[in-house]
Design an enzyme around this catalytic site. Structure first.
Site, PDB file in Angstrom:
ATOM      1  N   CYS A  54       0.867  -1.167   0.000  1.00 33.47           N
ATOM      2  CA  CYS A  54       0.000   0.000   0.000  1.00 33.47           C
ATOM      3  C   CYS A  54       0.912   1.228   0.000  1.00 33.47           C
ATOM      4  O   CYS A  54       2.108   1.130   0.237  1.00 33.47           O
ATOM      5  CB  CYS A  54      -0.867   0.035   1.256  1.00 33.47           C
ATOM      6  SG  CYS A  54      -1.926  -1.387   1.443  1.00 33.47           S
ATOM      7  N   ARG A  87       1.859   1.762  -5.878  1.00 30.93           N
ATOM      8  CA  ARG A  87       1.986   0.751  -4.809  1.00 30.93           C
ATOM      9  C   ARG A  87       0.656   0.077  -4.509  1.00 30.93           C
ATOM     10  O   ARG A  87       0.616  -0.945  -3.799  1.00 30.93           O
ATOM     11  CB  ARG A  87       2.534   1.399  -3.532  1.00 30.93           C
ATOM     12  CG  ARG A  87       3.906   2.027  -3.628  1.00 30.93           C
ATOM     13  CD  ARG A  87       4.342   2.620  -2.294  1.00 30.93           C
ATOM     14  NE  ARG A  87       4.398   1.591  -1.281  1.00 30.93           N
ATOM     15  CZ  ARG A  87       5.468   0.828  -1.056  1.00 30.93           C
ATOM     16  NH1 ARG A  87       6.536   0.995  -1.791  1.00 30.93           N
ATOM     17  NH2 ARG A  87       5.460  -0.097  -0.127  1.00 30.93           N
ATOM     18  N   TRP A 134      -3.764  -1.560  -1.365  1.00 34.17           N
ATOM     19  CA  TRP A 134      -3.727  -2.786  -2.160  1.00 34.17           C
ATOM     20  C   TRP A 134      -4.280  -3.847  -1.213  1.00 34.17           C
ATOM     21  O   TRP A 134      -3.573  -4.320  -0.325  1.00 34.17           O
ATOM     22  CB  TRP A 134      -2.310  -3.138  -2.611  1.00 34.17           C
ATOM     23  CG  TRP A 134      -2.296  -4.337  -3.501  1.00 34.17           C
ATOM     24  CD1 TRP A 134      -2.080  -5.636  -3.140  1.00 34.17           C
ATOM     25  CD2 TRP A 134      -2.551  -4.365  -4.900  1.00 34.17           C
ATOM     26  NE1 TRP A 134      -2.169  -6.454  -4.229  1.00 34.17           N
ATOM     27  CE2 TRP A 134      -2.458  -5.713  -5.330  1.00 34.17           C
ATOM     28  CE3 TRP A 134      -2.845  -3.403  -5.848  1.00 34.17           C
ATOM     29  CZ2 TRP A 134      -2.656  -6.110  -6.647  1.00 34.17           C
ATOM     30  CZ3 TRP A 134      -3.040  -3.779  -7.163  1.00 34.17           C
ATOM     31  CH2 TRP A 134      -2.941  -5.108  -7.547  1.00 34.17           C
ATOM     32  N   ASN A 140       0.560  -0.147   6.232  1.00 36.43           N
ATOM     33  CA  ASN A 140       1.019  -0.963   5.102  1.00 36.43           C
ATOM     34  C   ASN A 140       1.639  -2.210   5.710  1.00 36.43           C
ATOM     35  O   ASN A 140       2.570  -2.119   6.509  1.00 36.43           O
ATOM     36  CB  ASN A 140       2.054  -0.214   4.258  1.00 36.43           C
ATOM     37  CG  ASN A 140       2.635  -1.113   3.168  1.00 36.43           C
ATOM     38  OD1 ASN A 140       1.983  -2.061   2.741  1.00 36.43           O
ATOM     39  ND2 ASN A 140       3.856  -0.830   2.731  1.00 36.43           N
ATOM     40  N   GLY A 141       1.094  -3.381   5.360  1.00 38.35           N
ATOM     41  CA  GLY A 141       1.648  -4.636   5.879  1.00 38.35           C
ATOM     42  C   GLY A 141       0.522  -5.623   6.173  1.00 38.35           C
ATOM     43  O   GLY A 141      -0.605  -5.444   5.727  1.00 38.35           O
ATOM     44  N   GLU A 194       7.748 -21.637 -18.778  1.00 35.68           N
ATOM     45  CA  GLU A 194       7.679 -20.235 -18.341  1.00 35.68           C
ATOM     46  C   GLU A 194       8.971 -19.506 -18.711  1.00 35.68           C
ATOM     47  O   GLU A 194       8.943 -18.363 -19.162  1.00 35.68           O
ATOM     48  CB  GLU A 194       7.416 -20.171 -16.841  1.00 35.68           C
ATOM     49  CG  GLU A 194       7.566 -18.802 -16.217  1.00 35.68           C
ATOM     50  CD  GLU A 194       6.694 -17.714 -16.848  1.00 35.68           C
ATOM     51  OE1 GLU A 194       5.771 -18.039 -17.616  1.00 35.68           O
ATOM     52  OE2 GLU A 194       6.973 -16.534 -16.598  1.00 35.68           O
ATOM     53  N   LYS A 219       9.099 -16.054 -20.934  1.00 34.73           N
ATOM     54  CA  LYS A 219       9.746 -14.834 -20.427  1.00 34.73           C
ATOM     55  C   LYS A 219      10.746 -14.311 -21.447  1.00 34.73           C
ATOM     56  O   LYS A 219      10.787 -13.139 -21.763  1.00 34.73           O
ATOM     57  CB  LYS A 219      10.491 -15.123 -19.114  1.00 34.73           C
ATOM     58  CG  LYS A 219       9.822 -14.994 -17.809  1.00 34.73           C
ATOM     59  CD  LYS A 219       9.259 -13.682 -17.382  1.00 34.73           C
ATOM     60  CE  LYS A 219       7.870 -13.329 -17.790  1.00 34.73           C
ATOM     61  NZ  LYS A 219       6.772 -14.194 -17.676  1.00 34.73           N
ATOM     62  N   GLU A 261       8.990 -13.048 -24.847  1.00 30.70           N
ATOM     63  CA  GLU A 261       8.060 -11.905 -24.810  1.00 30.70           C
ATOM     64  C   GLU A 261       8.778 -10.584 -24.549  1.00 30.70           C
ATOM     65  O   GLU A 261       8.246  -9.523 -24.868  1.00 30.70           O
ATOM     66  CB  GLU A 261       6.954 -12.113 -23.775  1.00 30.70           C
ATOM     67  CG  GLU A 261       7.373 -12.058 -22.330  1.00 30.70           C
ATOM     68  CD  GLU A 261       6.156 -12.148 -21.396  1.00 30.70           C
ATOM     69  OE1 GLU A 261       5.102 -11.580 -21.705  1.00 30.70           O
ATOM     70  OE2 GLU A 261       6.287 -12.815 -20.367  1.00 30.70           O
ATOM     71  N   HIS A 266      12.752 -36.262 -31.573  1.00 30.40           N
ATOM     72  CA  HIS A 266      11.654 -36.619 -32.485  1.00 30.40           C
ATOM     73  C   HIS A 266      11.375 -35.500 -33.483  1.00 30.40           C
ATOM     74  O   HIS A 266      10.238 -35.267 -33.856  1.00 30.40           O
ATOM     75  CB  HIS A 266      10.403 -36.964 -31.657  1.00 30.40           C
ATOM     76  CG  HIS A 266      10.610 -38.127 -30.760  1.00 30.40           C
ATOM     77  ND1 HIS A 266      10.588 -39.424 -31.198  1.00 30.40           N
ATOM     78  CD2 HIS A 266      10.943 -38.182 -29.444  1.00 30.40           C
ATOM     79  CE1 HIS A 266      10.853 -40.241 -30.188  1.00 30.40           C
ATOM     80  NE2 HIS A 266      11.073 -39.513 -29.116  1.00 30.40           N
ATOM     81  N   LYS A 308      -0.747  -5.640 -20.454  1.00 35.88           N
ATOM     82  CA  LYS A 308      -0.630  -6.265 -19.133  1.00 35.88           C
ATOM     83  C   LYS A 308      -1.829  -7.177 -18.859  1.00 35.88           C
ATOM     84  O   LYS A 308      -1.697  -8.223 -18.277  1.00 35.88           O
ATOM     85  CB  LYS A 308      -0.543  -5.203 -18.041  1.00 35.88           C
ATOM     86  CG  LYS A 308      -0.320  -5.770 -16.640  1.00 35.88           C
ATOM     87  CD  LYS A 308       0.936  -6.609 -16.555  1.00 35.88           C
ATOM     88  CE  LYS A 308       1.094  -7.327 -15.238  1.00 35.88           C
ATOM     89  NZ  LYS A 308       2.179  -8.328 -15.299  1.00 35.88           N
TER      90      LYS A 308
HETATM   91  C1  AGP Z   1       3.152 -13.169 -18.861  1.00 33.42           C
HETATM   92  O1  AGP Z   1       4.420 -12.581 -18.680  1.00 33.42           O
HETATM   93  C2  AGP Z   1       2.201 -12.315 -19.665  1.00 33.42           C
HETATM   94  N1  AGP Z   1       2.061 -11.039 -19.087  1.00 33.42           N
HETATM   95  C3  AGP Z   1       0.895 -13.042 -19.943  1.00 33.42           C
HETATM   96  O2  AGP Z   1       1.207 -14.337 -20.422  1.00 33.42           O
HETATM   97  C4  AGP Z   1      -0.052 -13.198 -18.748  1.00 33.42           C
HETATM   98  O3  AGP Z   1       0.486 -14.122 -17.834  1.00 33.42           O
HETATM   99  C5  AGP Z   1      -1.392 -13.730 -19.270  1.00 33.42           C
HETATM  100  O4  AGP Z   1      -1.917 -12.760 -20.154  1.00 33.42           O
HETATM  101  C6  AGP Z   1      -2.413 -14.006 -18.163  1.00 33.42           C
HETATM  102  O5  AGP Z   1      -2.710 -12.802 -17.505  1.00 33.42           O
HETATM  103  P1  AGP Z   1      -3.510 -12.902 -16.106  1.00 33.42           P
HETATM  104  O6  AGP Z   1      -2.648 -13.683 -15.168  1.00 33.42           O
HETATM  105  O7  AGP Z   1      -3.701 -11.477 -15.676  1.00 33.42           O
HETATM  106  O8  AGP Z   1      -4.816 -13.605 -16.372  1.00 33.42           O
END
Ligand code: AGP
Length: 605
Positions: free
Chosen positions: A2, A27, A75, A99-100, A478, A482, A485, A501, A600
């Site tokens: 927060c 925050r 938050w 905050n905490g 994952e 990372k 992307e 294969h 995002k």
């Molecule tokens: C991951 O680095 C990306 N930002 C993307 O794959 C993300 O994880 C995916 O769009 C799911 O988003 P969410 O967790 O908000 O549902």
């Protein structure tokens, strides 16, 4: 996480507080509030669900002159997103922002008999009541007695109604800084809110009581001895301060992972065992299901892959992982005996939301793992397991992934206890190993230089391959996402045994292959696959457990993680793969926090 701010001095306190909250909104931003003490000690309180802009609009109609006040942007961790749960909280003469996480607030409610007088669902209100309980005119005494009763992390700013123009502060773990200049004293979660006035500040020492007055700031320890804090200077601008001095939000958020893990795990532990009573998640949900379907997108789905690899052998029931954008158009084999676990950082991903709604149509119970309180997916779930990572600003998910993993581990452990797969001893051992993942993550964060070296080699590549088996394969998925992307390098993850294969045809001189080999029972097999790619010229980066036997000729770079138990290597391995992607992207001069073509939260289909 927060944002908190306090001010006392010659300026218009309301203006200072609102401007400071705008700087601190990164925050946390699900609700905001301010409290003002006028010189006649009248207390004014305004708090609203929604962003700081909503609070600002509400305050426009205020006709008040005040030179002392506190402000908070929330938050949510305990309690929903609404006006009542927003800070500040009031109890008698005390007005409090925090905050905490107070871990023992339930116990305090029972011990002090607060249950009938609480109006909110928050741990903070309980703390406010305790400060007021001990306040009989001496604020320092009240603070001293209260913090002796508290377990958890806190940064408190406290107003006592009959002490105008003074703000009292105390912290443990959660951050808080203070500064004084030209008749004005400031306190805030971090320097972001102070920089517009001064670049000289000090970090409030833990367990020391700081009193802000208009003519200065005093610091004393719990025994009442005056203390001199170390003064610091910052050369950041506000934007740099929001990143806490890191060059990018992503790197800041990677470093916030230990705190995010602690904030997600600790409130769910009671006597060293997982306990979801405060989350309102009943054991019957775990006892009565005959299979689990995990549904998510992107990184959240890859967290689900790790969850499957952990839960299926442990619970001995089918655990499937489903891409939400596919699942929502299928006829999934689920029913009222299926537990559907939906994972989403934002809680707004449209495909995941659609998959949730379909699951409920089939009669399945939905438990969601969500980071944003009150988000659509959270509101439409039967039960919610909130992660406490704080706002994740960088598009590439890091700390949210980490706490999604921790949540799946806690849920898996609770399910194993309820279904008889774990006795108390086994569950306790599992939890202590999960808790040990936090220092393991901190150790990796302390050793970044070697990862930078690997990144400098990766940055020249067009293609990269991630390989592993079992849990290591789930981690690789994952790691591959990372890298691609944020560095735009074409990266693919493969089950190590699958390479021969077809895909191995793509391996040529210097092709980078990141091999994750942390699982004892298949370590030798993975090394054989690594030798196959190396024989064809691949540049191999190998990640193993500490102490693993690594033959000379098998890799070009070797990283080991400080974890000995196979099921728990994911946490430090994830940090290595996150940093590898981050430094590769940064070395290529790309926009790490806002990669091209991405958003995002994907709220379109
Ligand atoms: C991951 O680095 C990306 N930002 C993307 O794959 C993300 O994880 C995916 O769009 C799911 O988003 P969410 O967790 O908000 O549902």
């Amino acid at each position: 996480m927060c944002g908190i701010i306090g001010y006392t001095g010659q300026m218009d306190a309301l203006k200072v507080l609102l401007n400071g909250l705008e700087q601190l909104e990164y925050r946390g931003y699900d609700s905001a509030g301010i409290a003002l003490l006028s010189s006649s000690s009248d207390r004014l309180l305004v708090k609203k669900a929604g962003p700081v802009a909503t609070l600002k609009e509400t305050c426009q109609t205020l006709d008040v002159e005040s030179h002392c006040g506190i402000g908070h942007t929330r938050w949510a961790t305990h309690g929903g997103v609404n006006d009542v749960n927003a800070h500040p909280h009031v109890a008698g003469k005390v007005t409090l922002i925090h905050n905490g996480i107070i871990e023992n607030y339930h116990n305090l409610i029972e011990r002090f008999g607060f249950q009938d007088s609480l109006v909110s669902e928050t741990d903070t209100e309980v703390a406010a009541k305790l400060f007021d309980y001990y306040y009989h005119g001496d604020p320092v005494e009240a603070i001293r007695k209260t913090i002796r009763e508290l377990t958890g992390a806190y940064a408190f700013c406290i107003l006592f109604e009959d002490i105008p123009d003074q703000i009292f502060c105390v912290r443990n773990v959660s951050p808080m800084v203070a500064a004084h200049i030209d008749g004005s004293s400031f306190v805030a979660s971090d320097v972001t809110a102070i920089i517009p006035y001064t670049n000289r500040y000090f970090v409030i020492p833990e367990y020391q009581i700081v009193t802000l007055r208009q003519d200065g700031i005093s610091v004393e320890d719990l025994e009442g001895n005056p203390r001199e804090p170390e003064m610091l200077e910052v050369s950041w601008n506000v934007e740099a301060a929001k990143k806490n001095g890191f060059p990018h939000y992503m790197l800041k958020e990677i470093h916030e992972q230990p705190e995010a893990l602690r904030n997600t795990i600790l409130p769910r532990l009671r006597d060293g065992l997982p306990d979801f009573e405060e989350d309102g998640i009943p054991d019957d949900l775990f006892r009565n299901c005959d299979k689990v379907a995990i549904v998510a997108c992107g990184t959240a789905m890859y967290a689900g892959m790790v969850g499957k690899a952990l839960m299926e052998p442990l619970l001995k029931i089918p655990v499937s992982v489903n891409i939400a954008s596919e699942y929502r158009y299928e006829s999934p084999l689920i029913d009222e005996h299926t537990l559907v676990i939906v994972i989403s950082q934002s809680g707004e991903t449209i495909d995941t939301l659609a998959a949730l709604r379909l699951s409920r149509k089939y009669g399945a119970k939905v438990l969601s793992i969500v980071n944003v309180k009150g988000s659509t997916i959270a509101r439409e779930s039967d039960y919610v397991f909130y992660t406490h990572a704080g706002p994740e600003i960088a598009v590439a998910s890091t700390k949210a992934y980490m706490v999604q993993l921790a949540s799946l581990y806690l849920i898996g452990c609770r399910m194993a206890m309820v279904r008889g797969n774990f006795d108390r001893e086994e569950a306790s051992q599992f939890i202590s190993r999960l808790s040990a993942s936090v220092p393991a993550v901190e150790k990796v964060l302390a050793k970044k230089d070697k990862i930078k070296t690997a990144a400098s080699l990766l940055a020249k590549a067009q293609d990269a391959f991630f390989v592993g088996r079992g849990l290591d394969y789930a981690f690789s998925l994952e790691g591959s996402l990372k890298l691609k992307e944020i560095s735009y390098i074409h990266a693919e993850a493969y089950a190590a045994g699958e390479l021969k294969h077809g895909t191995i045809a793509l391996i040529e001189e210097h092709t980078p292959v990141i091999a994750v080999a942390t699982q004892d029972h298949i370590y030798g097999k993975t090394l054989s696959n690594v030798r196959e790619v190396r024989a064809r010229g691949a540049f191999v980066i190998l990640i193993t457990k500490c102490g693993a036997e690594v033959p000379e000729d098998v890799c070009d770079l070797h990283f080991s993680v400080p974890v000995t138990y196979d099921q728990f290597t994911v946490f430090p391995v994830a940090v290595i793969l996150q940093l590898l992607a981050y430094y590769t992207s940064d070395m290529k001069g790309l926009n790490v926090d806002k990669p091209r073509n991405l958003a995002k939260s994907v709220t379109v289909e």
